[in-house]
Design an enzyme around this catalytic site. Structure first.
Site, mmCIF file in Angstrom:
data_model
loop_
_atom_site.group_PDB
_atom_site.id
_atom_site.type_symbol
_atom_site.label_atom_id
_atom_site.label_comp_id
_atom_site.label_asym_id
_atom_site.label_seq_id
_atom_site.Cartn_x
_atom_site.Cartn_y
_atom_site.Cartn_z
ATOM 1 N N LYS A 189 29.185 37.372 39.867
ATOM 2 C CA LYS A 189 30.354 38.252 39.920
ATOM 3 C C LYS A 189 29.971 39.491 40.702
ATOM 4 O O LYS A 189 29.067 40.241 40.303
ATOM 5 C CB LYS A 189 30.774 38.612 38.486
ATOM 6 C CG LYS A 189 31.814 39.683 38.360
ATOM 7 C CD LYS A 189 33.144 39.334 38.993
ATOM 8 C CE LYS A 189 33.760 38.065 38.433
ATOM 9 N NZ LYS A 189 35.058 37.731 38.968
ATOM 10 N N HIS A 316 38.448 28.445 36.608
ATOM 11 C CA HIS A 316 38.253 29.869 36.336
ATOM 12 C C HIS A 316 38.131 30.128 34.845
ATOM 13 O O HIS A 316 38.662 29.386 34.035
ATOM 14 C CB HIS A 316 39.477 30.614 36.891
ATOM 15 C CG HIS A 316 39.604 32.014 36.420
ATOM 16 N ND1 HIS A 316 40.434 32.380 35.389
ATOM 17 C CD2 HIS A 316 39.000 33.142 36.831
ATOM 18 C CE1 HIS A 316 40.335 33.681 35.207
ATOM 19 N NE2 HIS A 316 39.479 34.172 36.065
HETATM 20 O O1 GKR Z 1 35.177 38.595 33.082
HETATM 21 O O2 GKR Z 1 34.939 40.366 34.321
HETATM 22 C C1 GKR Z 1 35.254 39.195 34.163
HETATM 23 C C2 GKR Z 1 35.743 38.394 35.344
HETATM 24 O O3 GKR Z 1 35.822 39.218 36.481
HETATM 25 C C3 GKR Z 1 37.075 37.771 35.054
HETATM 26 O O4 GKR Z 1 37.926 38.697 34.483
HETATM 27 C C4 GKR Z 1 37.728 37.216 36.273
HETATM 28 O O5 GKR Z 1 39.050 36.932 36.010
HETATM 29 O O6 GKR Z 1 36.162 35.473 35.976
HETATM 30 C C5 GKR Z 1 37.166 35.945 36.705
HETATM 31 C C6 GKR Z 1 37.094 35.679 38.169
HETATM 32 O O7 GKR Z 1 36.497 34.686 38.505
HETATM 33 O O8 GKR Z 1 37.696 36.373 38.981
HETATM 34 MG MG MG Z 2 37.286 34.863 40.548
#
Ligand code: GKR
Ligand code: MG
Length: 424
Positions: A189, A316
């Site tokens: 991420k 996702h």
């Molecule tokens: O859990 O912070 C998180 C992710 O950024 C999530 O909220 C996203 O929706 O996992 C997600 C993504 O792949 O964009």
């Molecule tokens: Mg994403």
């Protein structure tokens, strides 16, 4: 078989300080657990978001669905759509793209559809995967979902996962998750640090894990120019680049200039986005998510449609518990087009769950070499741990969080933080 009762229970569980483009995860993550009871005494489970605006509508839908036939998904969908009217429920974090009326209906309907499939499976003593067309794989591979993170929440003790704020920390986190779960692909991420630093982390992962497919997801925080530059820099290193830029048009401009496929869970989030995305060649991979694509059957239909247009499938996730993991696993096991390891936040929940550990009788929801074997039991193959549900509900009542708000939490630590997009 008709719906006699629906219990809707909001829950909260501890979440580490995971960083993203919107800010940082709060100490508590929220979910809503839906339990449907039929006139024949069968029960089925669903899991969905916990944000208050969503919860209120899930409760309204639960009342309106009493008396419905558990096989009548179209009638249930129409009832939910009627209730939603012209309403649009939005997220504060904006990490799953734009909100719309269609997406609102789909996300409210989803946990009820999953719970009905759980019941229908139990009624005929077959797993949900069989109701979705039968398994094409016995176990569903998931990716090691890495996050930049602090060592602990501000003012709280370290959480046991350690800090990950540079390439070494990211590699160490990958070793930890891969060591525990055996994951065979890795997602980082991004969208947290300037892109050069995140590129460096990806190169460090490539050096440490030469065989693992890699992905990077900055949640649309880069401009088109930055996305193209980073995409070219990572030529031959990434399996796909996820949501570098915002919106179908900008994603299409990037896709035309970078060597790897672009993936999304942000610019294509309802069926109406598919025609323009296909026309413009914006994406090569769609990350489906039954929580906002209207449940398992509708997600399977979308998967077939994507296959028709040469779009590959991945999955996702947001912070979630075991009912969602079970549903995701049944769906991916029944969907030939899912050819990439799916995302899951499960490791970050560190064993907290509303699903009983021995459910299914055969160790349902364990990871074996990074994959979750499809639970054998009927329906979803998981059972509610009622004590855990009660504890997590009490945590919800006490924790004070009512809607996920990564940005405000980050600003309480760093008042200068801005979640604007694009940022780089
Ligand atoms: O859990 O912070 C998180 C992710 O950024 C999530 O909220 C996203 O929706 O996992 C997600 C993504 O792949 O964009
Ligand atoms: Mg994403």
């Amino acid at each position: 078989m008709r719906i006699r009762e629906i219990n809707v229970t909001p829950v909260a569980f501890r979440d580490p300080p995971l960083l993203n483009a919107a800010g940082v995860h709060e100490p508590w993550a929220l979910r809503t657990i839906v339990e449907i009871v039929t006139d024949e005494g069968l029960t089925g489970l669903g899991e969905t978001y916990g944000d208050l605006d969503h919860l209120v509508r899930v409760r309204d839908a639960a009342e309106a669905l009493i008396g419905h036939d558990v096989y009548g998904h179209n009638a249930m969908y129409a009832t939910v759509a009627g209730l939603v009217g012209a309403d649009v429920v939005t997220d504060l974090h904006g990490l799953t793209g734009t909100s719309s009326r269609a997406k609102t209906v789909d996300r409210i309907f989803s946990p009820f559809e999953v719970a009905c499939l759980d019941i229908r499976g139990k009624a005929v003593d077959r797993p949900v995967v069989d109701l979705l067309g039968g398994r094409v794989r016995d176990a569903v591979p998931y990716s090691a979902y890495l996050f930049y993170k602090w060592a602990g929440h501000p003012g709280a003790p370290e959480d046991g996962f350690g800090a990950a704020l540079d390439p070494d920390g990211v590699v160490e986190q990958a070793r930890l998750l891969i060591g525990r779960y055996g994951f065979r692909s890795i997602k980082l991420k991004g969208g947290v640090f300037p892109p050069e630093q995140e590129v460096e982390a990806v190169h460090a992962l490539r050096a440490a894990f030469p065989e693992h497919p890699l992905r990077l997801d900055p949640n649309a925080v880069w401009s088109v120019e930055t996305s193209i530059r980073v995409g070219r820099e990572l030529d031959g290193v990434l399996e796909y680049l996820e949501d570098p830029a915002e919106g179908i048009e900008d994603m299409a401009r990037v896709a035309a200039e970078v060597p790897m496929p672009l993936a999304t869970n942000m610019c294509v989030v309802t069926p109406e986005h598919i025609p323009p995305a296909v026309r413009q060649g914006a994406i090569g991979v769609l990350l489906t998510d039954h929580h906002y694509w209207g449940g398992l059957v509708r997600s399977a239909h979308i998967a077939t449609l994507c296959e028709t247009f040469g779009i590959e499938l991945s999955m996702h996730s947001n912070s979630h518990l075991g009912i969602s993991l079970a549903a995701m696993t049944h769906l991916a096991a029944a969907t030939p087009a899912v050819t990439h390891a799916c995302d899951t936040h499960t490791p970050w929940q560190d064993g907290q769950d509303v699903v009983a550990p021995s459910s299914g009788g055969k160790g349902a929801l364990r990871f074996v070499d990074g994959a979750v074997p499809v639970p054998d039991g009927p329906g979803l193959g998981v059972e509610l741990d009622r004590d855990a549900l009660a504890i997590m509900n009490e945590q919800y009542e006490k924790c004070g969080v009512r809607s996920r708000d990564d940005t405000t939490y980050m600003r309480s630590v760093d008042p200068s933080f801005s979640a604007r997009r694009p940022r780089w």
